[in-house]
Every structure is written in C-alpha cells, then in structure tokens.
Design a protein around this motif. Structure first.
Motif, short mmCIF file in Angstrom:
data_model
loop_
_atom_site.label_atom_id
_atom_site.label_comp_id
_atom_site.label_asym_id
_atom_site.label_seq_id
_atom_site.Cartn_x
_atom_site.Cartn_y
_atom_site.Cartn_z
N ALA A 125 -77.74 -27.92 18.67
CA ALA A 125 -78.46 -28.86 17.80
C ALA A 125 -80.04 -28.45 17.92
O ALA A 125 -80.99 -29.37 18.34
CB ALA A 125 -78.42 -30.39 17.93
N VAL A 126 -80.40 -27.09 17.94
CA VAL A 126 -81.59 -26.53 18.26
C VAL A 126 -82.22 -25.89 16.78
O VAL A 126 -81.49 -25.36 16.07
CB VAL A 126 -81.60 -25.83 19.69
N PRO A 127 -83.57 -25.45 16.66
CA PRO A 127 -83.94 -24.63 15.68
C PRO A 127 -83.31 -23.18 15.65
O PRO A 127 -82.84 -22.72 16.75
CB PRO A 127 -85.38 -24.39 16.04
N ASP A 128 -82.91 -22.82 14.32
CA ASP A 128 -82.45 -21.47 14.16
C ASP A 128 -80.87 -21.57 14.35
O ASP A 128 -80.34 -20.36 14.28
CB ASP A 128 -83.05 -20.40 14.81
N ALA A 129 -80.26 -22.33 14.96
CA ALA A 129 -78.92 -22.31 15.35
C ALA A 129 -78.06 -21.89 14.44
O ALA A 129 -77.12 -21.04 14.64
CB ALA A 129 -78.53 -23.50 16.11
N GLY A 130 -78.19 -22.49 13.30
CA GLY A 130 -77.23 -22.15 12.11
C GLY A 130 -77.25 -20.53 11.80
O GLY A 130 -76.43 -20.12 11.18
N LEU A 131 -78.54 -20.23 11.93
CA LEU A 131 -78.75 -18.60 11.53
C LEU A 131 -77.70 -17.83 12.32
O LEU A 131 -77.32 -16.83 11.92
CB LEU A 131 -80.15 -18.42 11.64
N SER A 175 -84.72 -30.13 15.14
CA SER A 175 -83.54 -30.19 16.37
C SER A 175 -82.96 -31.65 16.22
O SER A 175 -83.77 -32.36 16.66
CB SER A 175 -84.40 -29.81 17.64
N THR A 176 -81.81 -31.64 15.84
CA THR A 176 -81.14 -32.92 15.86
C THR A 176 -81.06 -33.68 17.04
O THR A 176 -81.46 -34.91 17.20
CB THR A 176 -79.61 -32.87 15.34
N ALA A 177 -80.86 -32.74 18.22
CA ALA A 177 -80.91 -33.05 19.65
C ALA A 177 -82.07 -33.80 20.02
O ALA A 177 -82.28 -35.12 20.63
CB ALA A 177 -80.66 -32.01 20.61
#
Ligand code: ASP
Length: 431
Positions: A372-378, A288-290
């Motif tokens: 900017a959280v895990p799996d968001a790109g998916l 997570s970038t955030a």
C-alpha cells in the motif's frame, strides 16, 4: 480531526496543482530541481516519513486491540471470512469493470497509434533517460510468476515480527498480531493483565497521528506541487484515452461502492463521502493507503460510527490486501498496451477470452500482492503482463502518467476498505 481541516487540505491540493503547473514550465532547469528538492523534503521526507513511522505500530496494536475485544475466536473467524469474501468480491467487480471499459473504449486504438508504434525505439530511449528508477523496479519484477508472488507473500507472512515491523511488511505484522491477540485471550487472566497497556498504546499512537496531521494542508501542498511540477501537462495528450478509460472505470466503481455501502451497510452515500473526505484527500495526495490508515480509521470509527473492533480489524486488513483501484488499473493498463503494441516483437498476443480471463485473475492476485505504497501497482502489474506474455519493455510508455493515476486508484482503494468496514459492521449487527 478539526472540522475545517478538509477545507485547508483542499486548498493545499489546489494551490499545489497550480504551483506545480508553474514549476513544470521550467522543466530541466536548476531552479526546478532545487524547488522540487525542497518540496520533496517537506512532502515526502517529513510528512510521509512521519506517517510511515506510525503505520507499522498502529497496524500491530490496532489488530491486537480488535482481537482482544472480540467475544471469542468464533467471532474472529466469522468477521475474518466475511471481510475476505467481501474484499475479493469488490476487487473482482473492479477488474471486471476495467476490462469492460477498456474493451469498449479501446484506448490503444487511438488516432496516434501508428505514430507511437513507428517511433517506439526513440521513445524508449527518452523514457529510459527520464524514468530509469521506475524502470529498474519493473526489471526487478520481470521474471515474477503468480506462484512466485504467492511464495513471496508467504515469506512476508511467516516472518520474524520485529523484522516485519522494521520493514513494514503489513501481512507479517497482521498475522503475528492476530496470533498474539488470540493467545492473549486463550491464556485467560495472565493475558487480561496486558490488555489495558495495549489499548493505551493504541490510543497514544492515534494521538501522535493527530499531531502529524496538524500541518497536513501545507505538506499536501508540497506533495501535489512536486508531482504536478515534475510531470507537467504535456504527456497527457498522448495518453488521453488511456487516462479516460482508467478514470471512467474508477468513477463507475466508486458509484458501485457507494451503492453497496447504501444497500448492505445502510449508509447514505452523501453522508459516507462527507465522512471520509479528509481520508480521501490524504490518500489522493500521499498515494499510499497504508499512510492514510490513521486518518481513515478515525473517519470510519468516529464519523461513520463503525464499532471499534471492526474498524481496527477490517481497515488495516483492507489497506494491505484490498485494492480495487489498483486491480482495475492493472487490467486496463495491460490490455491497453496489447491493443497499442499488439503484433510487435514481445507483444504477439491475441486478446482471446482465455487471455482476458488470465488477465482478470492475475490482476486480482497482483492487487492483493501490491504493497500500500506509491507506485506499487505499477510494479505488480508486471505479473499481469507476464501471465499473457507481454514484454515488460512496453510498460515504460505509461510511466509518465502513473503518479497521476496512482492518486485516483489509491483514494479508491481506501474507499473500498471503508465500505468494507461499514458493511461488515452492519452484517455483524453492531449498529
Ligand atoms: N499506491 C497504491 C496504494 O497505496 C497502490 C498502487 O500503487 O496501486 O493503495
């Protein structure tokens, strides 16, 4: 952060990977379930939870502190435009690189293509059982179009600031903080009275970050062990060339970013890497970038010596809208699935130049829209798939390796933000 912290974190990552590999041998057993539960309790609930707790207020106070330390609103406009143009350019380069790699390597034409296509029905049932939760998120995004994403983002920008803070809608927080910061400057003496309070609060939040980070090596051990332990190494062979394509593209993009930092920001690449190594590892492990923001801000300001106002403005904005790794990954993933399943029902797509351009544009947009959280790109990848008419039914194939790739794309996202800060700082002649 203490000087030995990065070593401890590194040991945490390695030990976590090892423990995870051992754990994955017990796949499906009660013991594995219990250990994963404990690992997640420390890694996700306590560590990521604590970092999440401070991110929304940190973004809010950082942006106000940055705006109120600018000379005037003209300076804000200048820095704002430079930042947006820079981020858009590097994101576009990342997608371009990804598309080049996926066309050259053609991971979808791998040796086991026929087998995967033939057994897809059975595979789908198995994937559904294992990754039902991820599939549900994809389903939610199924009918999203580019205009729907723009509308949703606007709804998240123009929003009650307390709701934005409570729900961690970074765009809404940033927008209101900019408005409030500008208003505080414009009203003059009345506004100046509250500035020391806001700056004090900002410093206090960074102090809390330091406390949370004190146990980071242990928490990161738990996070990595949990990811490796629940995925296991088996799936990697099936998607080997897909993984090589994403990681190859990311590696080259990291080189591009370092070169940009050197040419435009005048920062030695080795010094740059050394300065952001803790942030890189935290981004890698937390996905997570955030959540990494407090650490990346510390590295950029105190090690790379970027001015406080640029750090506080450019990094939170970057964490929210600039995702080079995510953009690259989304373009590669969709083309990979088309190469692999092309011609099957819901994947009757020819990769014409127009389709490739569509993928390019939507991947840029989808990465901007990703949280900017895990799996968001998916999840936002669905937008790219929709743009060229690829059915979302094929996306579950890549679920199993997504957490692994998310580690690399998140650390690249964070790195892109830091290069942005260095370059803007230089362009504004603050060093
Ligand atoms: N996890 C990424 C980030 O926080 C977003 C993604 O899933 O690609 O930057």
């Amino acid at each position: 952060m203490r000087s030995k912290a990065h070593l401890l974190i590194f040991v945490g990552i390695m030990a976590g990977a090892l423990a995870g590999l051992i754990l994955s041998k017990y796949e499906g057993s009660d013991a594995q379930g219990r250990v994963l539960y404990i690992l997640d309790l420390f890694g996700k609930t306590i560590f990521i939870g604590a970092l999440k707790m401070i991110v929304a207020p940190l973004i809010f106070f950082s942006i106000i502190a940055a705006i109120t330390s600018l000379a005037d609103t003209k300076e804000l406009g200048r820095i704002g435009w430079k930042t947006l143009v820079f981020y858009l350019m590097t994101t576009s380069m990342a997608v371009g690189l990804g598309l080049l790699f996926v066309h050259l390597i053609k991971p979808g034409h791998s040796a086991n293509r026929r087998e995967i296509r033939k057994n897809w029905q059975q595979q789908q049932v198995r994937l559904h059982e294992k990754y039902g939760a991820a599939e549900a998120k994809i389903e939610e995004a199924r009918d999203q179009s580019a205009s729907a994403i723009i509308k949703r983002n606007l709804e998240n920008i123009i929003i009650n600031p307390f709701l934005a803070l409570a729900q961690s809608h970074s765009l809404g927080i940033i927008f209101f903080a900019i408005l409030l910061g500008v208003a505080l400057i414009v009203i003059g003496p009345e506004g100046h009275k509250v500035l020391p309070v806001l700056h004090g609060l900002n410093t206090a939040i960074l102090k809390i970050t330091g406390w949370i980070m004190a146990g980071s090596a242990f928490f990161i051990f738990c996070l990595v062990a949990s990811i490796v332990g629940s995925v296991g190494p088996g799936i990697f062979s099936m998607l080997f060339w897909y993984i090589v394509t994403v990681l190859g593209g990311i590696a080259v993009h990291v080189g591009v970013l370092l070169s940009i930092g050197f040419l435009l920001g005048r920062v030695n690449p080795f010094f740059f890497l050394k300065s952001i190594k803790e942030a890189w590892m935290i981004a890698f492990a937390t996905r997570s970038t955030a959540v990494t923001l407090p650490v990346s801000m510390d590295s950029v300001q105190n090690r790379l010596k970027v001015s406080e106002k640029v750090t506080r403005f450019v990094l939170p904005l970057g964490a929210t809208i600039n995702m080079d790794g995510t953009a690259l990954y989304e373009g590669v993933a969709v083309i990979f699935l088309i190469q692999l399943f092309g011609g099957m029902p819901g994947a009757e797509i020819t990769l014409t130049p127009v389709a490739t351009i569509l993928i390019f544009l939507t991947a840029v947009l989808a990465s901007i829209g990703a949280a900017a959280v895990p799996d968001a790109g998916l999840v936002t990848m669905v937008l790219v798939a929709n743009a060229v008419g690829l059915s979302v039914e094929y996306i579950p194939l890549i679920f199993a390796v997504d957490a692994f790739l998310d580690m690399f794309r998140t650390s690249t996202n964070m790195m892109g933000d830091c290069v942005g800060a260095v370059v803007i700082n230089r362009l504004e002649k603050f060093t």
